[in-house]
Design a protein around this motif. Structure first.
Motif, PDB file in Angstrom:
ATOM      1  N   SER A  62       1.083  -1.041   0.106  1.00 44.67           N
ATOM      2  CA  SER A  62       0.006  -0.067  -0.074  1.00 44.67           C
ATOM      3  C   SER A  62       0.919   1.125  -0.102  1.00 44.67           C
ATOM      4  O   SER A  62       1.966   1.221   0.104  1.00 44.67           O
ATOM      5  CB  SER A  62      -0.888   0.055   1.120  1.00 44.67           C
ATOM      6  OG  SER A  62      -0.052   0.188   2.357  1.00 44.67           O
ATOM      7  N   SER A  86      -4.717   3.506   4.099  1.00 42.89           N
ATOM      8  CA  SER A  86      -4.409   3.184   2.756  1.00 42.89           C
ATOM      9  C   SER A  86      -4.459   1.619   2.950  1.00 42.89           C
ATOM     10  O   SER A  86      -3.686   0.899   3.626  1.00 42.89           O
ATOM     11  CB  SER A  86      -3.168   3.546   2.133  1.00 42.89           C
ATOM     12  OG  SER A  86      -2.923   2.738   0.916  1.00 42.89           O
ATOM     13  N   ARG A  87      -5.542   0.895   2.138  1.00 44.04           N
ATOM     14  CA  ARG A  87      -5.719  -0.570   1.931  1.00 44.04           C
ATOM     15  C   ARG A  87      -5.720  -0.905   0.747  1.00 44.04           C
ATOM     16  O   ARG A  87      -6.424  -1.906   0.324  1.00 44.04           O
ATOM     17  CB  ARG A  87      -6.797  -0.881   2.923  1.00 44.04           C
ATOM     18  CG  ARG A  87      -6.937  -0.549   4.225  1.00 44.04           C
ATOM     19  CD  ARG A  87      -6.238  -1.445   5.307  1.00 44.04           C
ATOM     20  NE  ARG A  87      -6.488  -2.959   5.171  1.00 44.04           N
ATOM     21  CZ  ARG A  87      -5.561  -3.754   5.320  1.00 44.04           C
ATOM     22  NH1 ARG A  87      -4.434  -3.568   5.832  1.00 44.04           N
ATOM     23  NH2 ARG A  87      -6.093  -5.311   5.137  1.00 44.04           N
ATOM     24  N   SER A  88      -5.124  -0.029  -0.344  1.00 40.18           N
ATOM     25  CA  SER A  88      -5.321  -0.578  -1.973  1.00 40.18           C
ATOM     26  C   SER A  88      -3.680  -0.698  -2.316  1.00 40.18           C
ATOM     27  O   SER A  88      -2.882  -0.164  -1.758  1.00 40.18           O
ATOM     28  CB  SER A  88      -5.774   0.778  -2.700  1.00 40.18           C
ATOM     29  OG  SER A  88      -7.061   0.928  -2.169  1.00 40.18           O
ATOM     30  N   TYR A  89      -3.621  -1.433  -3.379  1.00 43.38           N
ATOM     31  CA  TYR A  89      -2.339  -1.471  -3.979  1.00 43.38           C
ATOM     32  C   TYR A  89      -1.832  -0.235  -4.426  1.00 43.38           C
ATOM     33  O   TYR A  89      -2.487   0.737  -4.843  1.00 43.38           O
ATOM     34  CB  TYR A  89      -2.341  -2.253  -5.461  1.00 43.38           C
ATOM     35  CG  TYR A  89      -2.759  -3.758  -5.345  1.00 43.38           C
ATOM     36  CD1 TYR A  89      -2.120  -4.570  -3.969  1.00 43.38           C
ATOM     37  CD2 TYR A  89      -3.213  -4.617  -6.251  1.00 43.38           C
ATOM     38  CE1 TYR A  89      -2.366  -5.945  -3.905  1.00 43.38           C
ATOM     39  CE2 TYR A  89      -3.680  -5.933  -6.067  1.00 43.38           C
ATOM     40  CZ  TYR A  89      -3.124  -6.530  -4.791  1.00 43.38           C
ATOM     41  OH  TYR A  89      -3.295  -7.930  -4.731  1.00 43.38           O
ATOM     42  N   HIS A 128      -5.860   1.880 -12.977  1.00 39.97           N
ATOM     43  CA  HIS A 128      -5.898   1.192 -11.702  1.00 39.97           C
ATOM     44  C   HIS A 128      -5.390  -0.061 -11.740  1.00 39.97           C
ATOM     45  O   HIS A 128      -5.947  -0.962 -11.093  1.00 39.97           O
ATOM     46  CB  HIS A 128      -7.317   1.502 -11.052  1.00 39.97           C
ATOM     47  CG  HIS A 128      -7.881   2.801 -11.092  1.00 39.97           C
ATOM     48  ND1 HIS A 128      -7.402   3.746 -10.267  1.00 39.97           N
ATOM     49  CD2 HIS A 128      -9.011   3.313 -11.832  1.00 39.97           C
ATOM     50  CE1 HIS A 128      -7.969   4.819 -10.422  1.00 39.97           C
ATOM     51  NE2 HIS A 128      -9.139   4.661 -11.444  1.00 39.97           N
ATOM     52  N   PRO A 133      -6.472  -6.323  -0.495  1.00 42.03           N
ATOM     53  CA  PRO A 133      -6.655  -4.809  -0.669  1.00 42.03           C
ATOM     54  C   PRO A 133      -8.318  -4.522  -0.474  1.00 42.03           C
ATOM     55  O   PRO A 133      -9.057  -5.421  -0.729  1.00 42.03           O
ATOM     56  CB  PRO A 133      -6.026  -4.673  -2.237  1.00 42.03           C
ATOM     57  CG  PRO A 133      -6.313  -6.027  -2.985  1.00 42.03           C
ATOM     58  CD  PRO A 133      -6.114  -6.882  -1.842  1.00 42.03           C
ATOM     59  N   ALA A 134      -8.401  -3.152  -0.271  1.00 43.21           N
ATOM     60  CA  ALA A 134      -9.837  -2.990  -0.105  1.00 43.21           C
ATOM     61  C   ALA A 134     -10.542  -2.918  -1.326  1.00 43.21           C
ATOM     62  O   ALA A 134     -11.799  -3.090  -1.509  1.00 43.21           O
ATOM     63  CB  ALA A 134      -9.766  -1.380   0.363  1.00 43.21           C
ATOM     64  N   ASP A 135      -9.742  -2.631  -2.701  1.00 50.94           N
ATOM     65  CA  ASP A 135     -10.470  -2.656  -3.666  1.00 50.94           C
ATOM     66  C   ASP A 135     -10.073  -3.822  -4.549  1.00 50.94           C
ATOM     67  O   ASP A 135      -8.823  -4.602  -4.470  1.00 50.94           O
ATOM     68  CB  ASP A 135     -10.231  -1.427  -4.538  1.00 50.94           C
ATOM     69  CG  ASP A 135      -8.794  -0.909  -4.693  1.00 50.94           C
ATOM     70  OD1 ASP A 135      -8.019  -1.691  -4.130  1.00 50.94           O
ATOM     71  OD2 ASP A 135      -8.822   0.310  -5.373  1.00 50.94           O
ATOM     72  N   LYS A 136     -10.430  -3.964  -5.724  1.00 49.57           N
ATOM     73  CA  LYS A 136     -10.178  -5.156  -6.688  1.00 49.57           C
ATOM     74  C   LYS A 136      -8.940  -4.548  -7.399  1.00 49.57           C
ATOM     75  O   LYS A 136      -8.136  -5.042  -7.981  1.00 49.57           O
ATOM     76  CB  LYS A 136     -11.147  -5.418  -7.774  1.00 49.57           C
ATOM     77  CG  LYS A 136     -12.252  -5.995  -6.866  1.00 49.57           C
ATOM     78  CD  LYS A 136     -13.442  -6.531  -8.051  1.00 49.57           C
ATOM     79  CE  LYS A 136     -14.575  -7.252  -7.145  1.00 49.57           C
ATOM     80  NZ  LYS A 136     -15.602  -7.850  -8.163  1.00 49.57           N
TER      81      LYS A 136
END
Length: 171
Positions: free
Chosen positions: A92, A98-101, A127, A168-171
C-alpha cells in the motif's frame, strides 16, 4: 521466501520511522543516519525520502495519525532468466488508512544481499487493469504499473510461488 518476508517487514518498519523522523525529529544527524540506513535497502535507486533544510517540525502524534507502515498484500517469486530469482512485493501507500495496491518493489539477491532493485507504482489511469474502456491503457501501455526507478523489467520470468498476507480494499 522467509528471508524476503523479514527483509520487507524490516524495510516497511524502518521506512515508517524515518518518515516520522523527517517531520518530527530535531536531531538532523540522527535523521540523516537513519535515512542513509533506509537507502541501504535499495540498489540502483533510493527511498525517495529527503531531509529538507527548510522543514518545519511537527508533533509526533499528529504525524503518526497521518502515516502507517505500508500494508504488505502479496509476494510473488519468479525464476528470472537473467536475475535468477526475483520477488515482486505488493504494498500500500504509507498514508494512514491506505488499504489498496500502490507500489510494487522488486527484490533480488545481489552481491550485497537482498536489495530492492526496482519500483513500480500502480497506474492511475487504469488502476492496475492495463486497459480502459476496452482499450489498452495509454498511460502504462497495458502493464497496469508505471516504472518509478531502478531496473526496468521487461519480463518477470516464470511464476514459482505466491504468498498472500492481506487483501486490498478494492479489486
Amino acid at each position: 521466501m522467509e528471508e524476503v518476508i523479514r527483509f520487507i517487514q524490516d524495510f516497511t518498519a524502518q521506512e515508517y520511522e524515518v518518515m516520522i523522523q523527517i517531520r518530527t525529529e530535531p536531531d538532523t544527524r540522527l535523521v540523516e543516519k537513519n535515512l542513509n540506513a533506509l537507502n541501504q535497502f535499495f540498489q540502483g535507486l533510493h527511498s525517495g525520502l529527503n531531509l529538507s533544510s527548510s522543514r518545519t517540525l511537527e508533533e509526533r502524534d499528529t504525524v503518526q495519525k497521518q502515516l502507517q507502515p505500508r500494508v504488505l498484500f502479496q509476494i510473488e517469486q519468479y525464476a528470472h532468466p537473467l536475475l535468477d530469482t526475483i520477488y515482486r512485493i505488493y504494498l500500500s501507500s504509507p498514508f494512514y488508512g491506505s488499504r489498496s495496491y500502490f507500489t510494487n518493489f522488486y527484490i533480488a539477491n545481489t552481491e550485497k544481499g537482498l536489495k530492492i532493485i526496482s519500483r513500480y507504482n500502480i497506474c492511475n489511469d487504469c488502476h492496475g487493469q492495463g486497459s480502459r474502456a476496452g482499450s489498452l491503457c495509454n498511460e502504462c501501455h497495458g502493464f497496469g504499473w508505471n516504472w518509478r526507478g531502478g531496473q526496468q523489467l521487461q519480463s518477470l520470468g516464470t511464476l514459482v510461488a505466491v504468498r498472500h498476507f492481506a487483501h486490498p480494499a478494492d479489486k
